[in-house]
Design an enzyme around this catalytic site. Structure first.
Site, PDB file in Angstrom:
ATOM      1  N   ASP A  16      50.335 -25.496 -21.120  1.00 57.66           N
ATOM      2  CA  ASP A  16      51.247 -25.248 -22.170  1.00 57.66           C
ATOM      3  C   ASP A  16      52.183 -26.596 -22.338  1.00 57.66           C
ATOM      4  O   ASP A  16      52.082 -27.366 -21.570  1.00 57.66           O
ATOM      5  CB  ASP A  16      52.262 -24.172 -21.434  1.00 57.66           C
ATOM      6  CG  ASP A  16      52.956 -23.261 -22.588  1.00 57.66           C
ATOM      7  OD1 ASP A  16      52.743 -23.723 -23.959  1.00 57.66           O
ATOM      8  OD2 ASP A  16      53.742 -22.599 -22.548  1.00 57.66           O
ATOM      9  N   HIS A  33      46.838 -31.552 -28.553  1.00 56.98           N
ATOM     10  CA  HIS A  33      45.800 -30.903 -27.889  1.00 56.98           C
ATOM     11  C   HIS A  33      44.720 -31.901 -27.451  1.00 56.98           C
ATOM     12  O   HIS A  33      44.112 -31.563 -26.548  1.00 56.98           O
ATOM     13  CB  HIS A  33      44.997 -29.887 -28.994  1.00 56.98           C
ATOM     14  CG  HIS A  33      45.820 -28.737 -29.421  1.00 56.98           C
ATOM     15  ND1 HIS A  33      46.613 -28.013 -28.269  1.00 56.98           N
ATOM     16  CD2 HIS A  33      46.369 -28.250 -30.523  1.00 56.98           C
ATOM     17  CE1 HIS A  33      47.305 -27.112 -28.927  1.00 56.98           C
ATOM     18  NE2 HIS A  33      46.918 -27.280 -30.255  1.00 56.98           N
ATOM     19  N   LEU A 127      32.452 -28.055  -7.509  1.00 56.06           N
ATOM     20  CA  LEU A 127      33.445 -27.470  -8.185  1.00 56.06           C
ATOM     21  C   LEU A 127      33.095 -26.458  -9.137  1.00 56.06           C
ATOM     22  O   LEU A 127      32.453 -26.750 -10.037  1.00 56.06           O
ATOM     23  CB  LEU A 127      34.563 -28.311  -8.848  1.00 56.06           C
ATOM     24  CG  LEU A 127      35.686 -28.018  -9.494  1.00 56.06           C
ATOM     25  CD1 LEU A 127      36.885 -27.319  -8.696  1.00 56.06           C
ATOM     26  CD2 LEU A 127      36.399 -28.993 -10.619  1.00 56.06           C
TER      27      LEU A 127
HETATM   28  C1  FPP Z   1      49.046 -24.615 -25.255  1.00 54.60           C
HETATM   29  O1  FPP Z   1      49.796 -25.389 -25.827  1.00 54.60           O
HETATM   30  C2  FPP Z   1      47.736 -25.171 -25.327  1.00 54.60           C
HETATM   31  C3  FPP Z   1      46.709 -24.580 -26.107  1.00 54.60           C
HETATM   32  C4  FPP Z   1      46.696 -23.190 -26.893  1.00 54.60           C
HETATM   33  C5  FPP Z   1      45.279 -25.214 -26.129  1.00 54.60           C
HETATM   34  C6  FPP Z   1      44.934 -25.737 -24.620  1.00 54.60           C
HETATM   35  C7  FPP Z   1      43.689 -26.573 -25.033  1.00 54.60           C
HETATM   36  C8  FPP Z   1      43.455 -27.747 -24.769  1.00 54.60           C
HETATM   37  C9  FPP Z   1      44.363 -28.558 -23.883  1.00 54.60           C
HETATM   38  C10 FPP Z   1      42.215 -28.328 -25.259  1.00 54.60           C
HETATM   39  C11 FPP Z   1      41.271 -27.832 -23.641  1.00 54.60           C
HETATM   40  C12 FPP Z   1      39.702 -28.110 -23.799  1.00 54.60           C
HETATM   41  C13 FPP Z   1      38.817 -27.914 -22.958  1.00 54.60           C
HETATM   42  C14 FPP Z   1      37.639 -28.411 -23.392  1.00 54.60           C
HETATM   43  C15 FPP Z   1      39.254 -26.919 -22.021  1.00 54.60           C
HETATM   44  P1  FPP Z   1      50.791 -25.213 -27.293  1.00 54.60           P
HETATM   45  O2  FPP Z   1      49.974 -25.347 -28.392  1.00 54.60           O
HETATM   46  O3  FPP Z   1      51.071 -23.645 -27.010  1.00 54.60           O
HETATM   47  O4  FPP Z   1      52.150 -25.872 -27.148  1.00 54.60           O
HETATM   48  P2  FPP Z   1      53.586 -25.596 -27.552  1.00 54.60           P
HETATM   49  O5  FPP Z   1      53.936 -24.420 -26.810  1.00 54.60           O
HETATM   50  O6  FPP Z   1      54.287 -26.744 -27.052  1.00 54.60           O
HETATM   51  O7  FPP Z   1      53.680 -25.290 -28.819  1.00 54.60           O
END
Ligand code: FPP
Length: 236
Positions: A16, A33, A127
């Protein structure tokens, strides 16, 4: 259950804070992201190095479809691109990828790429990387309940035979040990529909760090904190 060196066998992470990280740097949410993928890679490496056997990452929740279409599309593209690009290295590192969640709402392209990465990494034995895509715990429990009810209706199972093990065996995580440690970055202290059944005895850790800043050092700090916890599983 964790091993003798107190290294958790299974760590599950709610990644998050990508959006907030980006905003704090005057960048677009999407750049958060992209940086988040770098943290994903760092944590896979660290988990492997430290002897963690299962790493589950909450990549896309059933609720995330409600985000603006441009962000959903960009996330799907990022998943496809990262998964394809990283597959050779995952195979090389002995990482097996397993996907949990629904499959029926993805485009054909995404579905095929997910199948391909599962198939091509299935020999990995160092893993297991469990990626939760279009996943939520309630959705998983509803699907599992329907399957169990169906078996009862067809006479394959008696209602009184349903126990913890039967439920666990019908979840997407069947065969995967329950998480020992659940981490949610960015200071939020909620599970948000993630592994509710499986989290029964998990230790929780909620660092303030935003996901794009959660790299090897932060991962090791989580391991240190876990090692100091005493787990009693309801005993004395
Ligand atoms: C939450 O941050 C994150 C997500 C909804 C997406 C997570 C995805 C990635 C990190 C890419 C992963 C890739 C692979 C291949 C596994 P948010 O957008 O909710 O952040 P905020 O709460 O600050 O708005």
């Amino acid at each position: 259950m964790g091993n003798e060196k107190n290294i958790p066998t299974h760590i599950a992470i709610i990644m998050d804070g990508n959006g907030r990280w980006a905003k704090s740097k005057g960048k677009e949410r999407f750049e958060g992201h992209i940086e988040g993928v770098v943290s994903v890679k760092a944590c896979i490496k660290a988990a492997r190095k430290r002897g963690v056997r299962y790493l589950t990452l909450y990549a896309f929740s059933t609720e995330n479809w409600g985000r603006p279409q441009a962000e959903v599309d960009a996330l799907m593209q990022l998943f496809c691109k990262s998964v394809t690009k990283e597959t050779p290295e995952l195979i090389e590192q002995g990482v097996r990828v397993q996907i949990i969640g629904r499959r029926d709402r993805f485009s054909e392209e995404v579905r095929e790429r997910l199948l391909h990465i599962e198939e091509s990494t299935k020999e990995g034995d160092k893993l297991t990387l469990v990626l939760a895509f279009d996943y939520s715990s309630r959705d998983e429990l509803v699907r599992a309940t329907r399957t169990v009810a169906d078996k009862v209706q067809r006479g394959e199972l008696r209602a009184e035979e349903i126990n913890d093990a039967v439920i666990s065996a019908h979840l997407d995580t069947a065969g995967i040990p329950d998480p020992d440690l659940i981490i949610r970055t960015s200071g939020e202290c909620r599970l948000s529909n993630f592994l509710l059944w499986q989290a029964s005895y998990a230790e929780m850790y909620f660092p303030q760090t935003m996901w794009p800043d959660f790299r090897e050092e932060e991962f090791d700090k989580a391991l240190e904190i876990y090692a100091l916890r005493e787990r009693r599983y309801g005993l004395l």
